[in-house]
Scaffold this motif. Structure first.
Motif, PDB file in Angstrom:
ATOM      1  N   HIS A   1       0.842  -1.195   0.000  1.00 59.82           N
ATOM      2  CA  HIS A   1       0.000   0.000   0.000  1.00 59.82           C
ATOM      3  C   HIS A   1       0.882   1.252   0.000  1.00 59.82           C
ATOM      4  O   HIS A   1       1.681   1.448   0.904  1.00 59.82           O
ATOM      5  CB  HIS A   1      -0.899  -0.022   1.244  1.00 59.82           C
ATOM      6  CG  HIS A   1      -1.968   1.018   1.221  1.00 59.82           C
ATOM      7  ND1 HIS A   1      -3.273   0.735   0.917  1.00 59.82           N
ATOM      8  CD2 HIS A   1      -1.920   2.340   1.435  1.00 59.82           C
ATOM      9  CE1 HIS A   1      -3.985   1.842   0.965  1.00 59.82           C
ATOM     10  NE2 HIS A   1      -3.189   2.830   1.268  1.00 59.82           N
TER      11      HIS A   1
ATOM     12  N   TYR B   1       5.287   5.724  -2.971  1.00 57.26           N
ATOM     13  CA  TYR B   1       5.862   6.847  -2.237  1.00 57.26           C
ATOM     14  C   TYR B   1       7.087   6.460  -1.424  1.00 57.26           C
ATOM     15  O   TYR B   1       7.782   7.315  -0.927  1.00 57.26           O
ATOM     16  CB  TYR B   1       4.791   7.479  -1.342  1.00 57.26           C
ATOM     17  CG  TYR B   1       3.586   7.868  -2.151  1.00 57.26           C
ATOM     18  CD1 TYR B   1       3.551   9.090  -2.813  1.00 57.26           C
ATOM     19  CD2 TYR B   1       2.529   6.985  -2.332  1.00 57.26           C
ATOM     20  CE1 TYR B   1       2.467   9.423  -3.614  1.00 57.26           C
ATOM     21  CE2 TYR B   1       1.440   7.310  -3.129  1.00 57.26           C
ATOM     22  CZ  TYR B   1       1.414   8.534  -3.764  1.00 57.26           C
ATOM     23  OH  TYR B   1       0.375   8.863  -4.559  1.00 57.26           O
TER      24      TYR B   1
ATOM     25  N   PHE C   1       4.438  -1.346 -12.113  1.00 54.55           N
ATOM     26  CA  PHE C   1       3.328  -0.779 -12.865  1.00 54.55           C
ATOM     27  C   PHE C   1       3.455  -1.125 -14.343  1.00 54.55           C
ATOM     28  O   PHE C   1       2.484  -1.540 -14.988  1.00 54.55           O
ATOM     29  CB  PHE C   1       3.335   0.749 -12.685  1.00 54.55           C
ATOM     30  CG  PHE C   1       1.978   1.330 -12.519  1.00 54.55           C
ATOM     31  CD1 PHE C   1       1.386   1.352 -11.269  1.00 54.55           C
ATOM     32  CD2 PHE C   1       1.287   1.838 -13.603  1.00 54.55           C
ATOM     33  CE1 PHE C   1       0.128   1.887 -11.103  1.00 54.55           C
ATOM     34  CE2 PHE C   1       0.018   2.371 -13.445  1.00 54.55           C
ATOM     35  CZ  PHE C   1      -0.557   2.398 -12.196  1.00 54.55           C
TER      36      PHE C   1
ATOM     37  N   LYS D   1      -6.897  -4.045  -8.772  1.00 51.46           N
ATOM     38  CA  LYS D   1      -6.836  -3.758  -7.336  1.00 51.46           C
ATOM     39  C   LYS D   1      -5.392  -3.761  -6.855  1.00 51.46           C
ATOM     40  O   LYS D   1      -5.052  -3.041  -5.924  1.00 51.46           O
ATOM     41  CB  LYS D   1      -7.733  -4.717  -6.541  1.00 51.46           C
ATOM     42  CG  LYS D   1      -7.323  -6.136  -6.534  1.00 51.46           C
ATOM     43  CD  LYS D   1      -8.308  -6.964  -5.723  1.00 51.46           C
ATOM     44  CE  LYS D   1      -7.767  -8.379  -5.636  1.00 51.46           C
ATOM     45  NZ  LYS D   1      -8.522  -9.251  -4.794  1.00 51.46           N
TER      46      LYS D   1
ATOM     47  N   MET E   1      -2.848  -2.655  -8.773  1.00 50.79           N
ATOM     48  CA  MET E   1      -2.340  -1.348  -9.204  1.00 50.79           C
ATOM     49  C   MET E   1      -2.825  -0.239  -8.275  1.00 50.79           C
ATOM     50  O   MET E   1      -2.069   0.662  -7.929  1.00 50.79           O
ATOM     51  CB  MET E   1      -2.807  -1.054 -10.624  1.00 50.79           C
ATOM     52  CG  MET E   1      -2.032  -1.756 -11.698  1.00 50.79           C
ATOM     53  SD  MET E   1      -2.777  -1.409 -13.288  1.00 50.79           S
ATOM     54  CE  MET E   1      -1.387  -0.796 -14.198  1.00 50.79           C
ATOM     55  N   GLY E   2      -4.087  -0.324  -7.874  1.00 46.40           N
ATOM     56  CA  GLY E   2      -4.643   0.680  -6.975  1.00 46.40           C
ATOM     57  C   GLY E   2      -3.873   0.734  -5.671  1.00 46.40           C
ATOM     58  O   GLY E   2      -3.589   1.808  -5.132  1.00 46.40           O
ATOM     59  N   LYS E   3      -3.507  -0.431  -5.133  1.00 44.05           N
ATOM     60  CA  LYS E   3      -2.721  -0.495  -3.901  1.00 44.05           C
ATOM     61  C   LYS E   3      -1.428   0.291  -4.031  1.00 44.05           C
ATOM     62  O   LYS E   3      -1.015   1.005  -3.132  1.00 44.05           O
ATOM     63  CB  LYS E   3      -2.357  -1.955  -3.593  1.00 44.05           C
ATOM     64  CG  LYS E   3      -3.345  -2.670  -2.711  1.00 44.05           C
ATOM     65  CD  LYS E   3      -3.163  -2.306  -1.272  1.00 44.05           C
ATOM     66  CE  LYS E   3      -4.495  -2.313  -0.597  1.00 44.05           C
ATOM     67  NZ  LYS E   3      -4.615  -1.759   0.683  1.00 44.05           N
TER      68      LYS E   3
ATOM     69  N   ILE F   1      -0.586   2.850  -5.882  1.00 40.86           N
ATOM     70  CA  ILE F   1      -0.573   4.309  -5.998  1.00 40.86           C
ATOM     71  C   ILE F   1      -1.310   5.013  -4.858  1.00 40.86           C
ATOM     72  O   ILE F   1      -1.267   6.223  -4.769  1.00 40.86           O
ATOM     73  CB  ILE F   1      -1.149   4.790  -7.349  1.00 40.86           C
ATOM     74  CG1 ILE F   1      -2.603   4.370  -7.496  1.00 40.86           C
ATOM     75  CG2 ILE F   1      -0.336   4.286  -8.518  1.00 40.86           C
ATOM     76  CD1 ILE F   1      -3.295   5.129  -8.607  1.00 40.86           C
ATOM     77  N   SER F   2      -1.997   4.260  -3.974  1.00 39.90           N
ATOM     78  CA  SER F   2      -2.677   4.914  -2.855  1.00 39.90           C
ATOM     79  C   SER F   2      -1.642   5.567  -1.934  1.00 39.90           C
ATOM     80  O   SER F   2      -0.500   5.148  -1.888  1.00 39.90           O
ATOM     81  CB  SER F   2      -3.447   3.896  -2.023  1.00 39.90           C
ATOM     82  OG  SER F   2      -4.224   3.104  -2.841  1.00 39.90           O
ATOM     83  N   HIS F   3      -2.123   6.553  -1.174  1.00 42.64           N
ATOM     84  CA  HIS F   3      -1.210   7.172  -0.210  1.00 42.64           C
ATOM     85  C   HIS F   3      -0.899   6.199   0.908  1.00 42.64           C
ATOM     86  O   HIS F   3      -1.765   5.450   1.340  1.00 42.64           O
ATOM     87  CB  HIS F   3      -1.825   8.457   0.338  1.00 42.64           C
ATOM     88  CG  HIS F   3      -1.443   9.631  -0.470  1.00 42.64           C
ATOM     89  ND1 HIS F   3      -0.328  10.367  -0.206  1.00 42.64           N
ATOM     90  CD2 HIS F   3      -1.990  10.156  -1.581  1.00 42.64           C
ATOM     91  CE1 HIS F   3      -0.207  11.313  -1.116  1.00 42.64           C
ATOM     92  NE2 HIS F   3      -1.206  11.212  -1.967  1.00 42.64           N
ATOM     93  N   PRO F   4       0.319   6.190   1.408  1.00 41.33           N
ATOM     94  CA  PRO F   4       0.702   5.216   2.437  1.00 41.33           C
ATOM     95  C   PRO F   4      -0.155   5.383   3.689  1.00 41.33           C
ATOM     96  O   PRO F   4      -0.499   6.505   4.066  1.00 41.33           O
ATOM     97  CB  PRO F   4       2.151   5.571   2.747  1.00 41.33           C
ATOM     98  CG  PRO F   4       2.621   6.390   1.618  1.00 41.33           C
ATOM     99  CD  PRO F   4       1.426   7.068   1.043  1.00 41.33           C
TER     100      PRO F   4
ATOM    101  N   VAL G   1       1.249   7.519 -16.823  1.00 40.36           N
ATOM    102  CA  VAL G   1       0.489   7.855 -15.614  1.00 40.36           C
ATOM    103  C   VAL G   1       1.297   7.827 -14.318  1.00 40.36           C
ATOM    104  O   VAL G   1       1.363   8.828 -13.620  1.00 40.36           O
ATOM    105  CB  VAL G   1      -0.768   6.979 -15.498  1.00 40.36           C
ATOM    106  CG1 VAL G   1      -1.413   7.139 -14.140  1.00 40.36           C
ATOM    107  CG2 VAL G   1      -1.739   7.377 -16.575  1.00 40.36           C
TER     108      VAL G   1
ATOM    109  N   THR H   1       1.760  11.044 -11.935  1.00 36.24           N
ATOM    110  CA  THR H   1       1.075  11.072 -10.641  1.00 36.24           C
ATOM    111  C   THR H   1       2.070  11.384  -9.537  1.00 36.24           C
ATOM    112  O   THR H   1       1.821  12.205  -8.649  1.00 36.24           O
ATOM    113  CB  THR H   1       0.448   9.696 -10.354  1.00 36.24           C
ATOM    114  OG1 THR H   1      -0.176   9.235 -11.519  1.00 36.24           O
ATOM    115  CG2 THR H   1      -0.554   9.784  -9.235  1.00 36.24           C
TER     116      THR H   1
ATOM    117  N   SER I   1       2.108  14.772  -7.167  1.00 36.09           N
ATOM    118  CA  SER I   1       1.864  14.718  -5.725  1.00 36.09           C
ATOM    119  C   SER I   1       3.081  15.163  -4.941  1.00 36.09           C
ATOM    120  O   SER I   1       2.955  15.563  -3.791  1.00 36.09           O
ATOM    121  CB  SER I   1       1.462  13.304  -5.322  1.00 36.09           C
ATOM    122  OG  SER I   1       2.377  12.402  -5.871  1.00 36.09           O
TER     123      SER I   1
END
Lengths: 637, 288
Positions: A410, A414, A424, A473, A475-477, A479-482, A556, A560, A564
C-alpha cells in the motif's frame, strides 16, 4: 552455423564449470560472462537469420555420435531421478522416468527409417531462442545478486548458489535444444531435461515443503513425458519417421495414425504449461528462490508447452484434440483468474496469472487458426517480458519489505518509487490495452464466434472481467497514499538486480510501441511460414491507435508521482466523519482512543480461494481429458 | 471519412450538453415521481459552472490528473464510437477509462473513497461480461465489429439480439450507478459510505467527474441506439424513441428500488448475462 551447437552445448559447459568454481566472486563473474555470451550468440543468430532472409534451415543429418551421447545422458538423467526417488521415499515416481526411457531406447534402436535433419530453425524457433537467451540471460544476471542476498536472510538454507545458477544455465541449454530440435528423439530428451531441471530447482531449499512440491512437479511433468514417449513410439512405428515436420504434416493431412500421437503430445504440453488439472505444480514451484520462478514462468518451462502447441496448431485445428485443448485452455483461463482474486500473496497472484494467461495461449493454439496463433504469439512475447519483470520486481520488493503481500505494498509508489514504476509497467503489460490480453482476447473471441464455440466464448468473456479485477486492485494499492509508517524502508536492491529490471522495463515499452512493426515484419511472416496465409487480426491503423493509448497509460505513474510531490496547495484531510486525529492515517474510536486506519482490498478468500475451487476444477479438466482420449481411441482403434 | 469527423466533433461538443440535459430531465422526473417540484432543467449546468469556480480542495493533487485521464479516455471512447470504429476496441478503451476513475478514487487513501472504489471494481466485473457479449452479438448478426457496418446493416440488430439487448439494458443500470446498483456511490451523502467513490472529489474535480459522466451516458445511449439503427435513415428516429424509453426505465428503476448487496448484484448480473445474452448468442450460433 556453429552458433547452434554453441547455444545448446555452451550453457551445459558453463553449468559444469560453475559446479566446480570456487569463490562467490568468481562464480558471479562466470555467470555474467556466460549469460552475456549466450545473449550475444542469440542476437548473432537472429542477425544472421535477418541477413539470410529467414529461409528455414535444416541441419545435421548424420549424427551417430551425438545420438549416442544423448542416449547416454538420458540414462544418466533416469539414474539421477531414480536415486532421488528412492532417497526421498517416492519410489513409484521413478517408474515415470524408467518406462519412457526404455520406450524411447527401444524406438531408437529398432528404428530403421531414413536419416533426417535434427535441427530446424524457422521464425518460431528463432523467436523462442530470443526469449530464452535474452530474458533467461537477464534472469541469471539478477540471480547472482539475488542469491547472495537470499542467503544472508535465509541462514537455515545451505548455500549452494553455484549449484542453483548452474541449474539455471542447464535449463537454458535444455530449452535451446528443445526449441531447435526437429528430431522427436532429441525433442524428447530435452523435454525430460527441462522437467528434471525444474524439479531440482524447486527442491533447492530441501525443506519438507520444497521436497513435496518438487516431487509433485516431477511426477506431473514426467507423466507428460511418459505419454509423449508412447506417442512418439506409436508414430515412429506407423509412419517410419522421426521428423517433427512429418509428424505435423501427417496430423494436418488427417492421417489416422497421427491422431493419437498428436493428442499425446498435446497432453504432454498441457502438463508442461501447467494447465488444469496440472496447475498445482507451478503454484508449488514458488517455494524456490525467486529467480527460478521467474525462469519457470517467463522464459522457459511453461513456454515449452505453449511452443509445442503452437507447432501442433496446424495439425490440431478443427480436430477433437484441438477442440478439447481449447476448452481446457479457456476453462483454465477463467477459473485460475477467479482464484487469483482471492490471493494477497504477490507471487501467488503472479503464478495464477501465469496459468491463466497460458490458458488463453493454449486456447488460441487449440483453435489453431492463423488469427489465433497471431494473438498467441504476441501474448507469449509480452507475457515473457512482463512476467519476468514482475517476478524480479516482487523478489526485490520482498528483500526490501520482508513481505510480498500485496496489502503491504500500500502506497509503495511513495517509498519505493523505482520498484513501483517497474511493477506498474509489468502489470500494464499483462492486461491493459493494447497488448497481451487485449489482442488475444480479441482474436480468441472472434475465433470462438466463428467456430460456434459457445463454451470458449463464455470463458473468455467472463475471464476477462475477473482478470482485470485482480490486476486493477493491485495497481490501486501501489498508488494509494501510504497508511503506515515507512521512513525506515530503504531500497536495498543491488545494481545487478536493478539493471535486468531496467532492461526489461525498457524492452516492454519498446515492444508496445514497436508492436505494429513487429507484427508486419516478423509475426505475420511467421504465420505465412506455418499456414501459408497471414493472420493479422487488426488493421495497421488500429494498431497505431492502440500504441497511442498505451503511451498514455505508461505516462500515468510518473506524472502522478510528480504531481503529488511537487505541488503543495489546498491539501486537506480525508473525510472521516470529523474524527481524524491530525493526519489521514488514524481516527478517534468509540473509546476516545486513537485508532490506526487500515485499508484493504476485497479478496473473497472464503468463496473463490484455491482451497475452495481447485479440486472441482481439476476434476472437470480431468474429465475433459479422459473424454478426449476416449473419443480419440475410439476413432483410431 | 468526413462524416465520421463531423460526428466526432459533434460528439465532443454536444455530448456534455445532451448529457447535462439528460441529467436535468432525470432530476425533474425523479422529483415528480417523489411528488416534489424538482430543480430547473438547467440546474446540472449551474452546478457544474459553480463547481468550476470554487477553490480547489483535495486530499491529493494526483487526483486531478487521474480524473483528467478518465475524461480523456471517456471522450476517446465516445469519439471512436461515433466515428464508426471497432466496437470491441471502444469497449476496451472504456474499461481503461473506468480504471482511471478507480485510481482517482483510491489514490486518496480516504476510507469512504477507498471502499467506494473497491465496490466500483466489483461493479466493473459485474457489467463487463455483458458488454463484451453485446460486441459479440453485433459481430454474429452483422458480421463485423466495425460500428459503421453494424449501423448500416439491412435489419435492426435488436430483432436478432433481444436477449443481449435486455442484458445490456440491465447492466447499464450498474454502469450508471443507479439504484438498486448504486453500490459504489450513493445519491445522498448521509448514507453509510457517504458518497463512496466521489467522497473526496470536490470543486473542479467533481465537475470533471460530472462532465465525464455526461460523456459516458451519451455514449451508452449511443450503444442502445446502435441496437436499433439500420441502413434506413428513418430507423434513427425509432432509435431515439428506444433510447428515451430506456432512459425513462432507468429513472423508474432508480426511484422504485432499494440498494442491493454487492454479492447479490454480481450474482444477478452474471446470471442475467449468462441466461439472456448467453442463450441468445447460443441460439444464433446454432441457426447460423
Amino acid at each position: 552455423m556453429i552458433v547452434v551447437p554453441f547455444l545448446i552445448c555452451f550453457p551445459f559447459a558453463v553449468a559444469a564449470v560453475l559446479m566446480f568454481a570456487k569463490g562467490v566472486k568468481a562464480q558471479g563473474r562466470l555467470a555474467y560472462i556466460g549469460a552475456a555470451f549466450i545473449a550475444a550468440a542469440v542476437v548473432a543468430l537472429g542477425y544472421g537469420r535477418i541477413i539470410g532472409g529467414f529461409e528455414p534451415i535444416r541441419l545435421y543429418y548424420d549424427t551417430k555420435i551425438a545420438d549416442h551421447v544423448i542416449f547416454a545422458a538420458e540414462i544418466v538423467i533416469m539414474l539421477i531421478v531414480t536415486y532421488l526417488c528412492f532417497k526421498y521415499e517416492k519410489k513409484w515416481v521413478c517408474l515415470l522416468s524408467v518406462i519412457p526411457t526404455a520406450v524411447i531406447g527401444i524406438t531408437e534402436f529398432t528404428f530403421t527409417g531414413p536419416e533426417i535433419n535434427h535441427i530446424y530453425i524457422d521464425r518460431l524457433s528463432m523467436l523462442m531462442c530470443l526469449i530464452i537467451g535474452i530474458i533467461g540471460g537477464l534472469i541469471i544476471v539478477y540471480a547472482v545478486g539475488y542469491m547472495s542476498g537470499y542467503h544472508m536472510h535465509h541462514k537455515e538454507v545451505k548455500n549452494r548458489s553455484n549449484y542453483f545458477i548452474a541449474l539455471l544455465f542447464l535449463f537454458m541449454g535444455a530449452m535451446f535444444g528443445f526449441v531447435l530440435s526437429s528430431n522427436l528423439i532429441w525433442l524428447f530428451f530435452f523435454w525430460e531435461c527441462t522437467s528434471v531441471c525444474s524439479f531440482l530447482l524447486i527442491g533447492y531449499t530441501r525443506t519438507q515443503e520444497a521436497v513435496e512440491n518438487s516431487f509433485r512437479a516431477l511426477w506431473m511433468n514426467l507423466l507428460g513425458g511418459l505419454v509423449l514417449s508412447l506417442g512418439i513410439a506409436y508414430f515412429a512405428f506407423h509412419a517410419n519417421t522421426l521428423s517433427l515436420d512429418d509428424f505435423i504434416k501427417a496430423g494436418a493431412e488427417g492421417n489416422p495414425y497421427a491422431i493419437l500421437p498428436i493428442a499425446a503430445m498435446a497432453f504432454a504440453a498441457l502438463t508442461k504449461s501447467a494447465q488444469l488439472p496440472f496447475s498445482t505444480w507451478l503454484l508449488g514451484a514458488m517455494v524456490a528462490p525467486t529467480p527460478s520462478s521467474a525462469l519457470l514462468h517467463s522464459a522457459t518451462m511453461v513456454k515449452a508447452g505453449v511452443y509445442v502447441l503452437f507447432r501442433l496448431a496446424p495439425a490440431m485445428s478443427g480436430t477433437t484434440t484441438g477442440d478439447m485443448i481449447a476448452l481446457i485452455g479457456g476453462f483454465t483461463f477463467l477459473v485460475t483468474s477467479i482464484m487469483a482474486i482471492a490471493q494477497s500473496d504477490g507471487k501467488r497472484v503472479l503464478a495464477l496469472s501465469t496459468v491463466s494467461n497460458l490458458g488463453l495461449m493454449v486456447a488460441c493454439a487449440g483453435i489453431g487458426t492463423p488469427e489465433t496463433i497471431w494473438a498467441g504469439v504476441f501474448l507469449m512475447i509480452f507475457h515473457a517480458v512482463s512476467k519476468s519483470l514482475l517476478f524480479l520486481d516482487v523478489g526485490a520488493t520482498e528483500n526490501t519489505l520482508h513481505s510480498r503481500d500485496i496489502e503491504d505494498m500500500h502506497g509503495m509508489l511513495y517509498f519505493l518509487p523505482r520498484l513501483t514504476v517497474f511493477m506498474f509497467i509489468g502489470i500494464a503489460g499483462m492486461f491493459l490495452a493494447p497488448f497481451g490480453m487485449l489482442i488475444s482476447k480479441w482474436a480468441a473471441l472472434r475465433a470462438a464466434v466463428d467456430g460456434n464455440n459457445i463454451a470458449l466464448l463464455l470463458f473468455i468473456v467472463f475471464g476477462s472481467a475477473t482478470t482485470s479485477f485482480y490486476w486493477s486492485k493491485w495497481m490501486g494499492k501501489l498508488i494509494s497514499h501510504p497508511h503506515a509508517e515507512h521512513s525506515h524502508i530503504k531500497d536495498i536492491t543491488r545494481l545487478s538486480e536493478t539493471v535486468p529490471m531496467w532492461i526489461q522495463a525498457v524492452l516492454m515499452v519498446v515492444l508496445c510501441v514497436a508492436f505494429p512493426f513487429l507484427s508486419r515484419v516478423f509475426v505475420d511472416p511467421l504465420l505465412r511460414e506455418m499456414f501459408g496465409t497471414g493472420g493479422q487480426v487488426l488493421s495497421q491503423g488500429l494498431l497505431y491507435m492502440l500504441v497511442v493509448v498505451i503511451c498514455f497509460v505508461f505516462a500515468v505513474p510518473p506524472i502522478t508521482y510528480y504531481f503529488s510531490s511537487k505541488i503543495h496547495s489546498n491539501i486537506k484531510l480525508a473525510y472521516m466523519g470529523g474524527i481524524n486525529t491530525g493526519d489521514n492515517t488514524s481516527f478517534v474510536d468509540s473509546f476516545g482512543d486513537e485508532k490506526r486506519l487500515w485499508l484493504s482490498n476485497y479478496y473473497f478468500a472464503g468463496r473463490v480461494g484455491i482451497r475452495k475451487i481447485m479440486v472441482p476444477c481439476q476434476l472437470f479438466a480431468t474429465a475433459v481429458i479422459i473424454i478426449m482420449f476416449c473419443i480419440i481411441l475410439g476413432v483410431t482403434l | 471519412m468526413r462524416n465520421s469527423i463531423i460526428s466526432v466533433i459533434a460528439y465532443i461538443l454536444l455530448a456534455p450538453i445532451a448529457g447535462g440535459l439528460l441529467e436535468g430531465i432525470d432530476r425533474k422526473i425523479s422529483a415528480r415521481m417523489q411528488r416534489r417540484v424538482g430543480p430547473p432543467l438547467l440546474q446540472p449546468f449551474y452546478d457544474v459552472a459553480k463547481l468550476f469556480k470554487k477553490q480547489v480542495i483535495s486530499v491529493t493533487n494526483a487526483q486531478t490528473f487521474l480524473l483528467l485521464s478518465y475524461l480523456v479516455f471517456m471522450v476517446l471512447t465516445g469519439s471512436m464510437f461515433f466515428a464508426g470504429s471497432d466496437i470491441l476496441l471502444c469497449m476496451f478503451v472504456l474499461s481503461t477509462a473506468a480504471m482511471f476513475l478507480y485510481f482517482a478514487s483510491t489514490v486518496t487513501s480516504s476510507p469512504y473513497s477507498t471502499i467506494g472504489a473497491s465496490r466500483e471494481l466489483i461493479q466493473m466485473i459485474a457489467y463487463e461480461p455483458a458488454v463484451l457479449m453485446a460486441c459479440v452479438g453485433f459481430y454474429l448478426v452483422d458480421g463485423s465489429f466495425e460500428i459503421h457496418e453494424i449501423a448500416s446493416s439491412p435489419v435492426s440488430s435488436i430483432f436478432n439480439l433481444p436477449g443481449v439487448f435486455a442484458a445490456f439494458v440491465f447492466i447499464i443500470t450498474i454502469k450508471m450507478r443507479k439504484s438498486p446498483f448504486d453500490i459504489s456511490t450513493s445519491h445522498h451523502a448521509h448514507q453509510e459510505i457517504v458518497k463512496g467513490i466521489t467522497s473526496e472529489m470536490g470543486a473542479r474535480n467533481l465537475a470533471l467527474f460530472t462532465v465525464t459522466e455526461w460523456y459516458e451516458n451519451v455514449f451508452l445511449m449511443g450503444v442502445i441506439g446502435l441496437f436499433v439503427v439500420n441502413k434506413n435513415p428513418y430507423s434513427y428516429i425509432s432509435a431515439l424513441f428506444v433510447v428515451v424509453i430506456v432512459y425513462f426505465l432507468e429513472i423508474l428503476i432508480d426511484n422504485t428500488s432499494a440498494r442491493m448487496k454487492q454479492r447479490e448484484m454480481l450474482k444477478l448480473s452474471w446470471a442475467v448475462t449468462l441466461v439472456l445474452a448467453g442463450s441468445n448468442i447460443w441460439i444464433l450460433m446454432l441457426i447460423k
